[in-house]
Design an enzyme around this catalytic site. Sequence first.
Site, PDB file in Angstrom:
ATOM      1  N   HIS A 136      -2.989 -12.810  -5.001  1.00 32.99           N
ATOM      2  CA  HIS A 136      -2.786 -12.281  -6.355  1.00 32.99           C
ATOM      3  C   HIS A 136      -3.820 -12.870  -7.320  1.00 32.99           C
ATOM      4  CE1 HIS A 136       1.467 -11.915  -4.762  1.00 32.99           C
ATOM      5  NE2 HIS A 136       1.236 -10.691  -5.204  1.00 32.99           N
ATOM      6  N   SER A 184       3.642 -12.718  -0.035  1.00 29.40           N
ATOM      7  CA  SER A 184       4.810 -13.392  -0.624  1.00 29.40           C
ATOM      8  C   SER A 184       5.860 -13.636   0.451  1.00 29.40           C
ATOM      9  CB  SER A 184       5.410 -12.530  -1.729  1.00 29.40           C
ATOM     10  OG  SER A 184       4.400 -12.168  -2.627  1.00 29.40           O
ATOM     11  N   GLY A 211      -4.337  -5.134  -3.836  1.00 29.09           N
ATOM     12  CA  GLY A 211      -4.875  -5.849  -2.682  1.00 29.09           C
ATOM     13  C   GLY A 211      -5.091  -4.917  -1.490  1.00 29.09           C
ATOM     14  N   GLN A 212      -6.109  -5.234  -0.712  1.00 23.23           N
ATOM     15  CA  GLN A 212      -6.406  -4.423   0.485  1.00 23.23           C
ATOM     16  C   GLN A 212      -5.313  -4.549   1.541  1.00 23.23           C
ATOM     17  OE1 GLN A 212     -10.206  -5.195   2.610  1.00 23.23           O
ATOM     18  NE2 GLN A 212      -9.021  -4.601   4.405  1.00 23.23           N
ATOM     19  N   LEU A 272       3.810 -15.383  -6.324  1.00 23.55           N
ATOM     20  CA  LEU A 272       2.355 -15.233  -6.284  1.00 23.55           C
ATOM     21  C   LEU A 272       1.684 -16.223  -5.335  1.00 23.55           C
ATOM     22  CD1 LEU A 272       1.589 -14.682 -10.075  1.00 23.55           C
ATOM     23  CD2 LEU A 272       2.235 -13.016  -8.324  1.00 23.55           C
ATOM     24  N   GLN A 331      -0.680   1.718   0.477  1.00 20.66           N
ATOM     25  CA  GLN A 331      -0.234   1.746  -0.917  1.00 20.66           C
ATOM     26  C   GLN A 331      -1.414   2.062  -1.836  1.00 20.66           C
ATOM     27  OE1 GLN A 331       2.501  -1.197  -2.921  1.00 20.66           O
ATOM     28  NE2 GLN A 331       0.591  -2.143  -3.538  1.00 20.66           N
ATOM     29  N   ASP A 369      -2.254  -4.102   1.349  1.00 16.93           N
ATOM     30  CA  ASP A 369      -1.377  -2.925   1.254  1.00 16.93           C
ATOM     31  C   ASP A 369      -2.274  -1.687   1.124  1.00 16.93           C
ATOM     32  OD1 ASP A 369       1.317  -4.240   1.079  1.00 16.93           O
ATOM     33  OD2 ASP A 369       0.301  -5.225  -0.582  1.00 16.93           O
ATOM     34  N   MET A 424       4.919  -8.254  -7.734  1.00 16.77           N
ATOM     35  CA  MET A 424       6.370  -8.469  -7.659  1.00 16.77           C
ATOM     36  C   MET A 424       6.649  -9.971  -7.666  1.00 16.77           C
ATOM     37  SD  MET A 424       7.988  -5.403  -5.490  1.00 16.77           S
ATOM     38  CE  MET A 424       7.685  -6.026  -3.866  1.00 16.77           C
TER      39      MET A 424
HETATM   40  O1  PAF Z   1       2.136  -4.461  -4.068  1.00 18.14           O
HETATM   41  C1  PAF Z   1       3.112  -4.803  -4.772  1.00 18.14           C
HETATM   42  O2  PAF Z   1       3.330  -5.976  -5.053  1.00 18.14           O
HETATM   43  C2  PAF Z   1       4.052  -3.721  -5.276  1.00 18.14           C
HETATM   44  O3  PAF Z   1       4.215  -2.704  -4.360  1.00 18.14           O
HETATM   45  C3  PAF Z   1       3.621  -3.158  -6.658  1.00 18.14           C
HETATM   46  C4  PAF Z   1       2.290  -2.432  -6.588  1.00 18.14           C
HETATM   47  C5  PAF Z   1       3.559  -4.286  -7.668  1.00 18.14           C
HETATM   48  C6  PAF Z   1       4.667  -2.151  -7.135  1.00 18.14           C
HETATM   49  O4  PAF Z   1       5.935  -2.723  -7.259  1.00 18.14           O
END
Ligand code: PAF
Length: 303
Positions: free
Chosen positions: A59, A208, A169-170, A55, A175, A172, A52
């Site tokens: 990232h 971020s 990334g770990q 960075l 996610q 999240d 998103m």
């Molecule tokens: O982890 C993120 O930056 C966001 O959740 C992603 C995976 C880019 C989805 O918008």
Amino acid sequence: MAPSQTGHSIIPLSLRPFYAAIKMHFFDQIEAFRAFLAATRSAGHVGLVPTMGALHAGHLSLIQAARTDCATVVASVFVNPTQFNNPEDLAKYPRTLEQDLAMLADAGCDAVIAPSVNAMYPTPSRVNIRWNGLDDILEGQFRPGHFSGVSLVVAKLFNLVRPDIAYFGQKDFQQFKIISRLTDELMFDIQLRCVETVREPDGLAMSSRNLRLNPVQRQEAVVFFRALQQARQEILQGRKSIQDIRKLIAGNFSAARGTLLEYLELADRENLTLIDRVEAQTPAILLIAGYVGEVRLIDNLFV
Ligand code: PAF
């Protein structure tokens, strides 16, 4: 390969020769991006790093991992509105596209897609992906609808890019687990990689959102990592349950001005079931979330 000729308004004209010289292709139009991918795919594996923007080194470690594995490395930069349950959080999310592009180019990324909200959501979406349990614990409990939005946009990006490998990334971790299920259940032919969290020298996980911390808050923010370390120590010594540990670290949060602990949980690392103690041989994970001022931070540590 010739630099992209998309014609767009986001990169200032003065910077375009720079990206052209280092051959990073920039797209804000889906059709042109698809054409690029069609011409590139035969070169070998395509790696996708969805972001998103705003960075940081975390990232870039994903880009590096993709660079090692893949012939073509693609990053997406899209602040996805459907994953924000709080409109103010969406409005305040840092947007630093110019700087992001320079960092991506430097890190050896081959192409960037930064679509508009209209391009990704031409009509308001009626798709609502639910995870029956996986999304109503941890982050899901505090951010209702968040994982529905993440799942939707990641599915769109997977269909758009059709990568061989995608990198997350770990930090999240929930996610990552949900995207793993999404990939399995929707039968995407994509391998997923979970890349270790990159930390500041004091241990704060790169995020971020750290950009929104003032200098005092930035110092206090280390309380999250310290709490995780302390909790892991207690668990490894085998003495305390997560409930006891929560009480123990509550004091750290009271002492750190402007911070608020939302949750500290222990979970089975495979299926994210919440547990009270670590049984021998069970890979586990500690997950934490809370606020410093208005900024919400999350982090985790494997046990
Ligand atoms: O982890 C993120 O930056 C966001 O959740 C992603 C995976 C880019 C989805 O918008």
